[in-house]
Write a protein that holds these residues in place. Sequence first.
Motif, short mmCIF file in Angstrom:
data_model
loop_
_atom_site.label_atom_id
_atom_site.label_comp_id
_atom_site.label_asym_id
_atom_site.label_seq_id
_atom_site.Cartn_x
_atom_site.Cartn_y
_atom_site.Cartn_z
N UNK A 127 2.18 -6.18 3.25
CA UNK A 127 1.65 -7.40 3.86
C UNK A 127 2.15 -8.54 2.98
N UNK A 128 3.00 -9.39 3.53
CA UNK A 128 3.59 -10.46 2.72
C UNK A 128 3.32 -11.82 3.35
N UNK A 129 3.58 -12.86 2.58
CA UNK A 129 3.37 -14.22 3.06
C UNK A 129 1.92 -14.63 3.13
N UNK A 130 1.05 -13.96 2.38
CA UNK A 130 -0.38 -14.25 2.41
C UNK A 130 -0.65 -15.54 1.62
N UNK A 131 -1.31 -16.49 2.26
CA UNK A 131 -1.64 -17.75 1.59
C UNK A 131 -3.10 -17.79 1.15
N UNK B 219 0.86 -1.18 0.00
CA UNK B 219 0.00 0.00 0.00
C UNK B 219 0.90 1.24 0.00
N UNK B 220 0.65 2.15 -0.95
CA UNK B 220 1.42 3.39 -1.06
C UNK B 220 0.52 4.56 -0.70
N UNK B 221 1.08 5.54 0.03
CA UNK B 221 0.28 6.69 0.44
C UNK B 221 0.12 7.69 -0.70
N UNK B 222 -0.55 8.79 -0.43
CA UNK B 222 -0.84 9.78 -1.46
C UNK B 222 0.40 10.47 -2.00
N UNK B 223 1.53 10.33 -1.30
CA UNK B 223 2.79 10.91 -1.78
C UNK B 223 3.62 9.89 -2.55
N UNK B 224 3.06 8.71 -2.78
CA UNK B 224 3.76 7.67 -3.51
C UNK B 224 4.78 6.89 -2.70
N UNK B 225 4.76 7.08 -1.40
CA UNK B 225 5.70 6.37 -0.52
C UNK B 225 5.07 5.10 0.01
N UNK C 206 -4.99 11.65 8.96
CA UNK C 206 -6.22 11.33 8.23
C UNK C 206 -5.88 10.22 7.24
N UNK C 207 -6.90 9.66 6.60
CA UNK C 207 -6.63 8.66 5.57
C UNK C 207 -6.06 9.37 4.34
N UNK C 208 -5.44 8.62 3.49
CA UNK C 208 -4.83 9.18 2.29
C UNK C 208 -5.89 9.61 1.29
N UNK C 209 -5.63 10.69 0.57
CA UNK C 209 -6.56 11.15 -0.46
C UNK C 209 -6.44 10.31 -1.73
N UNK C 210 -5.31 9.63 -1.87
CA UNK C 210 -5.05 8.77 -3.04
C UNK C 210 -4.19 7.61 -2.56
N UNK C 211 -4.49 6.41 -3.06
CA UNK C 211 -3.76 5.21 -2.65
C UNK C 211 -3.40 4.40 -3.88
N UNK C 212 -2.22 3.79 -3.83
CA UNK C 212 -1.81 2.83 -4.86
C UNK C 212 -1.59 1.49 -4.17
N UNK C 213 -2.12 0.43 -4.79
CA UNK C 213 -1.98 -0.93 -4.26
C UNK C 213 -1.27 -1.78 -5.31
N UNK C 214 -0.29 -2.57 -4.87
CA UNK C 214 0.40 -3.52 -5.75
C UNK C 214 0.18 -4.93 -5.22
N UNK D 278 -7.17 -12.69 0.15
CA UNK D 278 -7.58 -11.33 0.50
C UNK D 278 -6.75 -10.80 1.67
N UNK D 279 -6.73 -9.47 1.75
CA UNK D 279 -6.16 -8.79 2.91
C UNK D 279 -6.87 -7.46 3.07
N UNK D 280 -6.75 -6.86 4.23
CA UNK D 280 -7.43 -5.60 4.53
C UNK D 280 -6.44 -4.61 5.11
N UNK D 281 -6.61 -3.34 4.76
CA UNK D 281 -5.87 -2.24 5.38
C UNK D 281 -6.90 -1.45 6.17
N UNK D 282 -7.08 -1.80 7.46
CA UNK D 282 -8.11 -1.14 8.28
C UNK D 282 -7.87 0.37 8.40
N UNK D 283 -8.93 1.12 8.60
CA UNK D 283 -8.82 2.58 8.71
C UNK D 283 -7.84 3.00 9.81
N UNK D 284 -7.93 2.35 10.97
CA UNK D 284 -7.05 2.72 12.08
C UNK D 284 -5.59 2.51 11.70
N UNK D 285 -5.31 1.44 10.99
CA UNK D 285 -3.94 1.16 10.54
C UNK D 285 -3.50 2.17 9.48
#
Length: 182
Positions: A117-121, A106-112, A140-148, A124-131
């Motif tokens: 999350x690795x080793x998933x068998x 998961x990358x934040x709105x600044x591209x960082x 605050x949550x990111x205004x833009x997100x990139x997922x790989x 699915x996975x979740x990025x909870x709001x609190x995390x």
Amino acid sequence: DGFRHYLTPEYVAGETVRVKLLTRTARGTLPEAAATEMSLPLNKRFIRPYCPGNAQVNGKRYPTVVAGEINVSWATRNRQSQTAYLVLQTEGAITPETGQTVTVRFYNENGQLARTVSGITGNATTWPLAQELGDSGLGRVNAHVKVEIEASRDGHVSWQKHVIEFDRTGYGLRYGDYYGGA
């Protein structure tokens, strides 16, 4: 079909092979001097696991906007058993190779890079709001997100990966664009 050519020297991973493709038609063969030279890096593509298919964020394929926590899902693939027909991206999961796992970044709105999350068998996975709030460093949550999303097995990473980018919406984000909802 009868004009295949096999290279006699062996090349190792990391080497780059320079090639020219000489097309052959009823009018003749393209002269080597007229062919464009291409470079082909050898990266052990054959041994790499297939990238997961049917990637979705919050139940949608490549959404433009997402509200709430981020739920990423996919269908596993298997390079060894997918030999009878071409598997569509939208098809369900295929039992993966032994030892194959999935990594989601998961990358934040600044591209960082904000979280890996690795080793998933599973599928699915979740990025909870609190995390996400803690990972963003913005309060605050990111205004833009990139997922790989990519697969790995025995130190080999899939040749390709899914990259999904989307805007975030919700209270206090992008007011006027989505009016606080998706």
